[in-house]
Design a protein around this motif. Sequence first.
Motif, PDB file in Angstrom:
ATOM      1  N   ASP A  90     -73.701   8.941  40.216  1.00  0.00           N
ATOM      2  CA  ASP A  90     -74.801   9.459  41.023  1.00  0.00           C
ATOM      3  C   ASP A  90     -74.287   9.592  42.458  1.00  0.00           C
ATOM      4  O   ASP A  90     -73.873   8.612  43.061  1.00  0.00           O
ATOM      5  CB  ASP A  90     -75.985   8.492  40.967  1.00  0.00           C
ATOM      6  CG  ASP A  90     -77.228   9.038  41.665  1.00  0.00           C
ATOM      7  OD1 ASP A  90     -77.086   9.888  42.559  1.00  0.00           O
ATOM      8  OD2 ASP A  90     -78.325   8.600  41.321  1.00  0.00           O
ATOM      9  N   PHE A  91     -74.333  10.799  42.997  1.00  0.00           N
ATOM     10  CA  PHE A  91     -73.764  11.047  44.321  1.00  0.00           C
ATOM     11  C   PHE A  91     -74.799  10.992  45.436  1.00  0.00           C
ATOM     12  O   PHE A  91     -74.482  11.292  46.591  1.00  0.00           O
ATOM     13  CB  PHE A  91     -73.054  12.402  44.341  1.00  0.00           C
ATOM     14  CG  PHE A  91     -71.673  12.351  43.764  1.00  0.00           C
ATOM     15  CD1 PHE A  91     -70.558  12.436  44.568  1.00  0.00           C
ATOM     16  CD2 PHE A  91     -71.481  12.200  42.388  1.00  0.00           C
ATOM     17  CE1 PHE A  91     -69.279  12.381  44.037  1.00  0.00           C
ATOM     18  CE2 PHE A  91     -70.217  12.149  41.847  1.00  0.00           C
ATOM     19  CZ  PHE A  91     -69.103  12.233  42.670  1.00  0.00           C
ATOM     20  N   GLU A  92     -76.022  10.619  45.125  1.00  0.00           N
ATOM     21  CA  GLU A  92     -77.027  10.509  46.171  1.00  0.00           C
ATOM     22  C   GLU A  92     -76.715   9.338  47.095  1.00  0.00           C
ATOM     23  O   GLU A  92     -76.154   8.335  46.683  1.00  0.00           O
ATOM     24  CB  GLU A  92     -78.418  10.319  45.557  1.00  0.00           C
ATOM     25  CG  GLU A  92     -78.969  11.557  44.886  1.00  0.00           C
ATOM     26  CD  GLU A  92     -80.409  11.383  44.468  1.00  0.00           C
ATOM     27  OE1 GLU A  92     -81.048  10.406  44.923  1.00  0.00           O
ATOM     28  OE2 GLU A  92     -80.896  12.213  43.679  1.00  0.00           O
ATOM     29  N   ALA A 112     -65.925   4.764  41.737  1.00  0.00           N
ATOM     30  CA  ALA A 112     -65.412   4.806  43.114  1.00  0.00           C
ATOM     31  C   ALA A 112     -64.167   5.686  43.191  1.00  0.00           C
ATOM     32  O   ALA A 112     -64.006   6.465  44.144  1.00  0.00           O
ATOM     33  CB  ALA A 112     -65.110   3.395  43.593  1.00  0.00           C
ATOM     34  N   LEU A 113     -63.291   5.586  42.195  1.00  0.00           N
ATOM     35  CA  LEU A 113     -62.101   6.431  42.178  1.00  0.00           C
ATOM     36  C   LEU A 113     -62.464   7.895  41.985  1.00  0.00           C
ATOM     37  O   LEU A 113     -61.858   8.789  42.594  1.00  0.00           O
ATOM     38  CB  LEU A 113     -61.153   5.971  41.065  1.00  0.00           C
ATOM     39  CG  LEU A 113     -60.406   4.657  41.339  1.00  0.00           C
ATOM     40  CD1 LEU A 113     -59.699   4.176  40.074  1.00  0.00           C
ATOM     41  CD2 LEU A 113     -59.409   4.825  42.478  1.00  0.00           C
ATOM     42  N   PHE A 114     -63.449   8.156  41.151  1.00  0.00           N
ATOM     43  CA  PHE A 114     -63.884   9.535  40.944  1.00  0.00           C
ATOM     44  C   PHE A 114     -64.411  10.134  42.247  1.00  0.00           C
ATOM     45  O   PHE A 114     -64.083  11.263  42.611  1.00  0.00           O
ATOM     46  CB  PHE A 114     -64.964   9.590  39.859  1.00  0.00           C
ATOM     47  CG  PHE A 114     -65.375  10.993  39.494  1.00  0.00           C
ATOM     48  CD1 PHE A 114     -64.682  11.692  38.522  1.00  0.00           C
ATOM     49  CD2 PHE A 114     -66.449  11.610  40.121  1.00  0.00           C
ATOM     50  CE1 PHE A 114     -65.050  12.989  38.190  1.00  0.00           C
ATOM     51  CE2 PHE A 114     -66.824  12.900  39.797  1.00  0.00           C
ATOM     52  CZ  PHE A 114     -66.121  13.595  38.823  1.00  0.00           C
ATOM     53  N   LYS A 115     -65.221   9.368  42.958  1.00  0.00           N
ATOM     54  CA  LYS A 115     -65.768   9.856  44.222  1.00  0.00           C
ATOM     55  C   LYS A 115     -64.678  10.071  45.263  1.00  0.00           C
ATOM     56  O   LYS A 115     -64.829  10.900  46.164  1.00  0.00           O
ATOM     57  CB  LYS A 115     -66.818   8.873  44.745  1.00  0.00           C
ATOM     58  CG  LYS A 115     -68.120   8.880  43.959  1.00  0.00           C
ATOM     59  CD  LYS A 115     -69.171   8.010  44.631  1.00  0.00           C
ATOM     60  CE  LYS A 115     -70.512   8.096  43.921  1.00  0.00           C
ATOM     61  NZ  LYS A 115     -71.561   7.322  44.625  1.00  0.00           N
ATOM     62  N   ALA A 116     -63.599   9.318  45.145  1.00  0.00           N
ATOM     63  CA  ALA A 116     -62.477   9.460  46.081  1.00  0.00           C
ATOM     64  C   ALA A 116     -61.477  10.526  45.627  1.00  0.00           C
ATOM     65  O   ALA A 116     -60.406  10.671  46.216  1.00  0.00           O
ATOM     66  CB  ALA A 116     -61.759   8.122  46.235  1.00  0.00           C
ATOM     67  N   ASN A 117     -61.839  11.286  44.577  1.00  0.00           N
ATOM     68  CA  ASN A 117     -60.967  12.324  44.013  1.00  0.00           C
ATOM     69  C   ASN A 117     -59.634  11.746  43.521  1.00  0.00           C
ATOM     70  O   ASN A 117     -58.585  12.362  43.673  1.00  0.00           O
ATOM     71  CB  ASN A 117     -60.714  13.437  45.038  1.00  0.00           C
ATOM     72  CG  ASN A 117     -61.966  14.195  45.381  1.00  0.00           C
ATOM     73  OD1 ASN A 117     -62.751  14.562  44.506  1.00  0.00           O
ATOM     74  ND2 ASN A 117     -62.193  14.439  46.669  1.00  0.00           N
TER      75      ASN A 117
END
Length: 220
Positions: free
Chosen positions: A84-86, A156-161
């Motif tokens: 969830d990116f909110e 967290a890793l996904f959000k950090a690309n």
Amino acid sequence: MKTRLALIALATLAACSSGPPVPDWKMNAQSSLKRATDAYMDGKAQIEKNEFARARAEIGSTGKLDLAIRAELIRCAARTAALDFEECSGFEAMRADASAADLAYAAYLAGRASQADAALLPDPQRAVLAAGSDQAAAAAANAIADPMSRLVAAGALFKANRATPELIAQAVETASGQGWRRALLAWLNVQALRADKAGDTAEAERIRRRIVLAETSAKR
């Protein structure tokens, strides 16, 4: 709590087998936070909302800002695990009173942590952030024993690309193994899109059959 959200795990909420009786608010807050997290991961939004409100009310009775902030971070962590990116509005509203460790963890959950933040994170997540390559970070995440913490690290890793195909596959199987429908669907959709981009039609179709199964079972 059994889930190792480390700095955000409300250690003071844990019941002890000896010593003075544990106040009701601690046990009530702990159980409500656990039910809220479980409900969220399974896609039961209203139950999650109600249980989290109960937990915050119990914590609010103490007037302890640090515990309220960590409860919000537990909620943020579940959302990171389910991609969830909110913005974590509850935490942001309390940012002015957050400790350095809280701020580092919030940045980590958002995929914006720096190497300087690593020392402020709990050991398992510290190893993930400090990893020298995406492959090493995926291995560090997979080495985390607790499923929730493992999935938080993956998010967290996904959000950090920094998500590798191996990390995504690990996240899918972690969510599947726990029966966390919301998280499973989020990660399966990522996996399906990756298969599409790679031109692997057969794999994309197989993944989407898993998505249909998970979605259909939720309606029963």
